[in-house]
Design a protein around this motif. Structure first.
Motif, PDB file in Angstrom:
ATOM      1  N   PHE A  85      48.120  36.593  31.479  1.00 17.69           N
ATOM      2  CA  PHE A  85      48.722  36.853  32.789  1.00 17.69           C
ATOM      3  C   PHE A  85      48.139  38.073  33.499  1.00 17.69           C
ATOM      4  CE2 PHE A  85      51.864  35.330  29.648  1.00 17.69           C
ATOM      5  CZ  PHE A  85      51.615  33.994  29.856  1.00 17.69           C
ATOM      6  N   ASN A  86      46.951  38.500  33.081  1.00 12.11           N
ATOM      7  CA  ASN A  86      46.267  39.584  33.764  1.00 12.11           C
ATOM      8  C   ASN A  86      45.424  38.961  34.873  1.00 12.11           C
ATOM      9  OD1 ASN A  86      44.549  41.650  34.615  1.00 12.11           O
ATOM     10  ND2 ASN A  86      44.581  42.626  32.597  1.00 12.11           N
ATOM     11  N   CYS A  87      46.048  38.800  36.037  1.00 12.67           N
ATOM     12  CA  CYS A  87      45.397  38.120  37.157  1.00 12.67           C
ATOM     13  C   CYS A  87      44.152  38.858  37.636  1.00 12.67           C
ATOM     14  CB  CYS A  87      46.383  37.948  38.311  1.00 12.67           C
ATOM     15  SG  CYS A  87      47.742  36.830  37.932  1.00 12.67           S
ATOM     16  N   ALA A  88      44.170  40.174  37.563  1.00 16.43           N
ATOM     17  CA  ALA A  88      43.012  40.950  38.022  1.00 16.43           C
ATOM     18  C   ALA A  88      41.794  40.634  37.157  1.00 16.43           C
ATOM     19  CB  ALA A  88      43.329  42.439  37.999  1.00 16.43           C
ATOM     20  N   ASP A  89      41.954  40.650  35.830  1.00 16.38           N
ATOM     21  CA  ASP A  89      40.839  40.335  34.934  1.00 16.38           C
ATOM     22  C   ASP A  89      40.395  38.887  35.107  1.00 16.38           C
ATOM     23  OD1 ASP A  89      40.858  42.900  33.980  1.00 16.38           O
ATOM     24  OD2 ASP A  89      41.660  42.394  31.998  1.00 16.38           O
ATOM     25  N   MET A  90      41.365  37.982  35.267  1.00 11.45           N
ATOM     26  CA  MET A  90      41.033  36.572  35.462  1.00 11.45           C
ATOM     27  C   MET A  90      40.187  36.406  36.724  1.00 11.45           C
ATOM     28  SD  MET A  90      41.378  33.345  34.459  1.00 11.45           S
ATOM     29  CE  MET A  90      42.873  32.943  33.579  1.00 11.45           C
ATOM     30  N   GLY A  91      40.610  37.033  37.803  1.00 13.25           N
ATOM     31  CA  GLY A  91      39.873  36.949  39.061  1.00 13.25           C
ATOM     32  C   GLY A  91      38.468  37.510  38.932  1.00 13.25           C
ATOM     33  N   GLU A  92      38.337  38.635  38.219  1.00 14.81           N
ATOM     34  CA  GLU A  92      37.013  39.245  38.025  1.00 14.81           C
ATOM     35  C   GLU A  92      36.090  38.331  37.229  1.00 14.81           C
ATOM     36  OE1 GLU A  92      37.045  43.269  36.518  1.00 14.81           O
ATOM     37  OE2 GLU A  92      38.728  43.778  37.832  1.00 14.81           O
TER      38      GLU A  92
END
Length: 146
Positions: A85-92
């Motif tokens: 659920f770490n959206c920032a890492d997923m997006g990166e």
């Protein structure tokens, strides 16, 4: 920042898949058109969608939820797992892969190397080994008790 990253991630997923369909019968039709599979499950059993993507040579990015995905994507050869659920890492991860077509292509090619462990024959051989081992133990136990 987290809300912005999740919005960007949602837009990116929509852009990649153009419409999120849920369950579909013609999975291969969608995977043939995909450059990347994004698995955002909160819970996952085995992660059959990842195996289907690997079968169709589609790299994957997903959350490293409790079970399933890490069994399939253990070593970053054809995909990445990010903290749940770490959206920032997923997006990166998505952004970096989509900006580097050579890396994405390399990951797609890597699916060919590891896919044999998901083939029917390989799975049958593993089951035969397990069943033989169990039946041998049971025979040995019954001999000792007689």
């Amino acid at each position: 920042m987290q809300v912005h990253a999740c919005f960007r991630l949602s837009f990116c997923v929509y852009y990649i898949a153009y419409i999120l369909k849920g369950n579909v019968r013609n999975v291969d039709w969608y995977l043939n058109r995909a450059r990347l599979l994004v698995m955002t499950s909160r819970y996952e059993g085995f992660g059959m969608c990842l195996v289907e993507a690997v079968q169709m040579h589609v790299p994957c990015v997903g959350f490293d939820v409790k079970s399933g995905p890490s069994e399939i994507m253990a070593d970053k050869k054809y995909g990445f797992l990010v903290s749940p659920f770490n959206c920032a890492d997923m997006g990166e991860e998505i952004d970096e892969l989509l900006k580097d077509p050579e890396r994405l292509q390399g990951m797609a090619e890597n699916t060919l190397i590891d896919f044999e462990r998901f083939q029917d024959e390989s799975i049958l051989q593993n089951w035969k080994k397990v069943l033989t081992k169990v039946s041998t133990k049971n025979v040995n136990k019954s001999k000792k008790s007689s």
